[in-house]
Scaffold this motif. Structure first.
Motif, PDB file in Angstrom:
ATOM      1  N   LEU A 320      -5.020  31.982   2.856  1.00  0.00           N
ATOM      2  CA  LEU A 320      -4.095  30.844   2.986  1.00  0.00           C
ATOM      3  C   LEU A 320      -3.820  30.251   1.606  1.00  0.00           C
ATOM      4  O   LEU A 320      -4.677  30.249   0.735  1.00  0.00           O
ATOM      5  CB  LEU A 320      -4.698  29.772   3.901  1.00  0.00           C
ATOM      6  CG  LEU A 320      -4.848  30.158   5.372  1.00  0.00           C
ATOM      7  CD1 LEU A 320      -5.726  29.146   6.100  1.00  0.00           C
ATOM      8  CD2 LEU A 320      -3.473  30.230   6.046  1.00  0.00           C
ATOM      9  N   LYS A 321      -2.623  29.727   1.460  1.00  0.00           N
ATOM     10  CA  LYS A 321      -2.265  29.124   0.168  1.00  0.00           C
ATOM     11  C   LYS A 321      -2.475  27.612   0.271  1.00  0.00           C
ATOM     12  O   LYS A 321      -1.524  26.867   0.471  1.00  0.00           O
ATOM     13  CB  LYS A 321      -0.810  29.412  -0.190  1.00  0.00           C
ATOM     14  CG  LYS A 321      -0.487  30.893  -0.305  1.00  0.00           C
ATOM     15  CD  LYS A 321      -0.640  31.369  -1.742  1.00  0.00           C
ATOM     16  CE  LYS A 321      -0.631  32.883  -1.839  1.00  0.00           C
ATOM     17  NZ  LYS A 321      -1.774  33.578  -1.195  1.00  0.00           N
ATOM     18  N   LEU A 322      -3.710  27.184   0.225  1.00  0.00           N
ATOM     19  CA  LEU A 322      -3.990  25.756   0.342  1.00  0.00           C
ATOM     20  C   LEU A 322      -4.369  25.189  -1.017  1.00  0.00           C
ATOM     21  O   LEU A 322      -5.137  25.794  -1.760  1.00  0.00           O
ATOM     22  CB  LEU A 322      -5.134  25.508   1.329  1.00  0.00           C
ATOM     23  CG  LEU A 322      -4.908  25.987   2.768  1.00  0.00           C
ATOM     24  CD1 LEU A 322      -6.159  25.730   3.604  1.00  0.00           C
ATOM     25  CD2 LEU A 322      -3.706  25.272   3.397  1.00  0.00           C
ATOM     26  N   LYS A 323      -3.816  24.010  -1.318  1.00  0.00           N
ATOM     27  CA  LYS A 323      -4.103  23.375  -2.614  1.00  0.00           C
ATOM     28  C   LYS A 323      -5.375  22.532  -2.487  1.00  0.00           C
ATOM     29  O   LYS A 323      -5.409  21.561  -1.734  1.00  0.00           O
ATOM     30  CB  LYS A 323      -2.909  22.505  -3.029  1.00  0.00           C
ATOM     31  CG  LYS A 323      -2.905  22.158  -4.504  1.00  0.00           C
ATOM     32  CD  LYS A 323      -1.597  21.485  -4.886  1.00  0.00           C
ATOM     33  CE  LYS A 323      -1.809  20.010  -4.986  1.00  0.00           C
ATOM     34  NZ  LYS A 323      -0.742  19.123  -4.893  1.00  0.00           N
ATOM     35  N   LEU A 324      -6.408  22.930  -3.226  1.00  0.00           N
ATOM     36  CA  LEU A 324      -7.673  22.191  -3.177  1.00  0.00           C
ATOM     37  C   LEU A 324      -7.821  21.356  -4.438  1.00  0.00           C
ATOM     38  O   LEU A 324      -7.539  21.838  -5.537  1.00  0.00           O
ATOM     39  CB  LEU A 324      -8.821  23.183  -3.044  1.00  0.00           C
ATOM     40  CG  LEU A 324     -10.208  22.600  -2.803  1.00  0.00           C
ATOM     41  CD1 LEU A 324     -10.975  23.467  -1.802  1.00  0.00           C
ATOM     42  CD2 LEU A 324     -11.014  22.444  -4.072  1.00  0.00           C
ATOM     43  N   GLY A 325      -8.233  20.119  -4.291  1.00  0.00           N
ATOM     44  CA  GLY A 325      -8.424  19.260  -5.456  1.00  0.00           C
ATOM     45  C   GLY A 325      -9.685  18.429  -5.310  1.00  0.00           C
ATOM     46  O   GLY A 325     -10.214  18.259  -4.207  1.00  0.00           O
TER      47      GLY A 325
END
Ligand code: NG1
Ligand code: ZN
Length: 547
Positions: A320-325
């Motif tokens: 999945l292309k999830l943005k983690l910060g």
């Protein structure tokens, strides 16, 4: 006929009069002060919770606790519909309602009702809970009196950890989609997910044995309860469980973090996994003693990096292309920030102290990991991210390895209390990562080495003279203070220091870090002296560090 607000005022005058003149502020963690000065505040927060509930058309939580403060203190904070901290504009209302003289209460309530356009015919509902302080019972009754003065119903959960109440409020307002709003529902949800992730993992270095200092607080009771659901998967021993010692006295997460040593009653062998909760179980820190008896702390920063690294792997595996910060405050150790940027290569943001700032910023990511260095933190997933994960977990068109990543991610989500930092939930989350990685605490600790640091407090006449900017890393006033701090910092290799007024205590906090402990101590001391001189210090001057 008497109006409902007049009636509420009459009850205030008769049963919960305001006996103290000193103005009290709704701070970073609600109202917090000596318990004997809080009865009228509690009653009025019962009233305010009802108004907020009618305005939001949702259940509102009221938690009675003073977290890591000494037993003599108490406090209260309101929980908004999605389990988040009370909205800032209502903090102002809270401060006003808490401080108005008794005979002006009805009028103030009417003004607020008008200002916020509250439909008083809407039915409100309130969830109340308390920690184990001796003063909590009567103060909780005062809250209930406030709620019923406005003819509203409340559910009194009795003893809960702060994060448990946040959880209940969220469950109720999502009509159960987040979980069941009972203690059993909480233990079931977290423990089932935990056991599922723990199953079929083999290890040699990880140890499923953990010793917990519960700060003599409510966490002891609730963790023992959780143990029943977890069973053999993780063996938890609880001490400082309230059976003899005093709440937060020489124990608990704050003590261990600030003093950088084990709590009272702690005498473990080298390498044993040790944990401290704070008084209301929303903070957690890990630590161990090495073979030479040296104390090693794994604080909120280390937890954040551990969890963020693990979640990054799962996200990658799921395809999945999830943005983690990751979100930190200025108290985050410089080494942790460097490690996150250079090794984990995860975006990292810095925000002002206070959970609401961290939580808010974390919501900007698909997966937002936030932790204060003191051990308060959690992970939040956007609705879209949760949907994507759920879908991917059962998407037959994806390779099995991706589906497995998504399934694990989906299960991890259920271990996490996304509403707020939660010591019990964070404990389970860390255990999962350590177990999957087959890491001992020594292995985890090796990720990076903290820069030695020191936290100090300075008493001043009026701490609001200190104004900060740049996520509290710069003091804009009083004049000259920042320049003085800058020139002190320059003297020390890897030096960093900042000052800010506390939101929960009547002090100015000083933070310093440097390459050696002696330098960090000296820098902290020198900055404290500058604060004392330039910001109106009172009482004894800061004393130099012991040699
Ligand atoms: P203050 O007193 O504003 O520093 C402390 C903690 C916060 C936060 C609140 C609420 C430190 C340095 N400060 O705030 O991070 O947890 O208490 O409990 O740890
Ligand atoms: Zn707490």
């Amino acid at each position: 006929m008497e109006s409902i607000t007049d009636l509420a005022q009459k009850i205030a005058q008769e049963k919960h009069p305001r006996k103290v003149d000193k103005v009290i502020q709704y701070g970073t963690a609600g109202f917090r002060t000596r318990a004997e000065n809080l009865d009228h505040v509690m009653y009025r927060m019962g009233l305010l919770a009802v108004l907020r509930s009618k305005e939001r058309k949702a259940t509102i939580g009221v938690m009675i606790t003073a977290s890591h403060n000494p037993e003599e203190d108490n406090g209260v904070k309101l929980i908004d519909p999605h389990g988040e901290m009370l909205e800032a504009s209502w903090e102002v209302h809270a401060t006003h309602i808490a401080n108005v003289p008794d005979d002006g209460l009805a009028e103030s309530l009417r003004t607020l009702i008008q200002k916020e356009n509250i439909d008083m015919s809407v039915e409100g509902y309130i969830y109340v809970a308390k920690d184990t302080r001796p003063s909590s019972s009567s103060l909780s009754q005062a809250v209930m009196d406030g709620v019923s003065a406005l003819k509203t119903n409340a559910k009194d959960y009795g003893l809960l950890t702060t994060p448990q109440l946040h959880y209940m409020v969220t469950c109720k307002n999502t009509e159960g989609s987040y979980g069941t709003d009972t203690e059993e529902g909480y233990y079931q949800k977290l423990s089932s997910a935990f056991k599922l992730l723990h199953k079929n993992v083999s290890w040699t270095k990880y140890s499923p044995v953990t010793v917990v200092d519960a700060a003599n607080g409510v966490g002891a009771v609730k963790l023992k309860e959780m143990q029943k659901y977890i069973g053999e998967t993780l063996k938890i021993t609880v001490y400082n469980d309230g059976s003899s010692g005093k709440l937060n006295l020489q124990c608990g997460a704050d003590y261990v973090k600030v003093q950088q040593k084990g709590p009272i009653g702690c005498n473990a062998d080298a390498g044993v996994k040790l944990v401290s909760f704070d008084g209301d179980a929303d903070r957690i820190v890990f630590y161990f003693f090495d073979k030479d008896g040296k104390f090693h702390l794994l604080d909120g920063d280390k937890i954040a990096t551990l969890v963020a690294g693990y979640l990054t792997n799962l996200v990658t595996q799921s395809g999945l292309k999830l943005k983690l910060g990751l979100v930190q405050t200025a108290y985050a150790n410089g080494s942790s920030t460097k490690y996150i940027r250079q090794q984990l290569k995860i975006p990292v943001a810095c925000v002002p102290t206070g959970v609401k700032h961290l939580h808010h910023k974390a919501l900007e990511y698909d997966v937002g990991v936030y932790f204060e260095a003191n051990g308060h933190g959690t992970v939040v997933f956007s609705d879209d991210a949760m949907n994507q994960v759920k879908k991917a977990a059962s998407d037959e068109s994806r390779p099995e390895s991706e589906r497995k990543g998504a399934r694990n991610l989906s299960t991890v989500i259920d271990v996490i209390n996304q509403t707020v930092g939660d010591a019990i939930s964070d404990l389970l989350l860390v255990e999962i990562v350590l177990c999957v990685r087959d890491w001992s605490l020594e292995d985890w600790d090796k990720a990076y080495t903290d820069l030695p640091n020191r936290q100090l407090k300075v008493k001043v006449k009026d701490r609001t003279v200190i104004k900060t900017s740049d996520a509290e890393r710069k003091a804009d006033s009083p004049p000259g203070l920042q320049e003085a701090v800058d020139s002190l910092v320059e003297k020390y290799p890897s030096g960093r220091s900042f000052v800010r007024p506390s939101g929960t205590e009547d002090v100015v906090r000083v933070y310093a870090e440097a390459e050696t402990q002696a330098d960090a101590d000296m820098l902290g001391y020198e900055v404290s002296v500058k604060v004392y001189e330039l910001a109106g210090g009172v009482g004894d001057k800061p004393s130099p560090p012991a040699k």
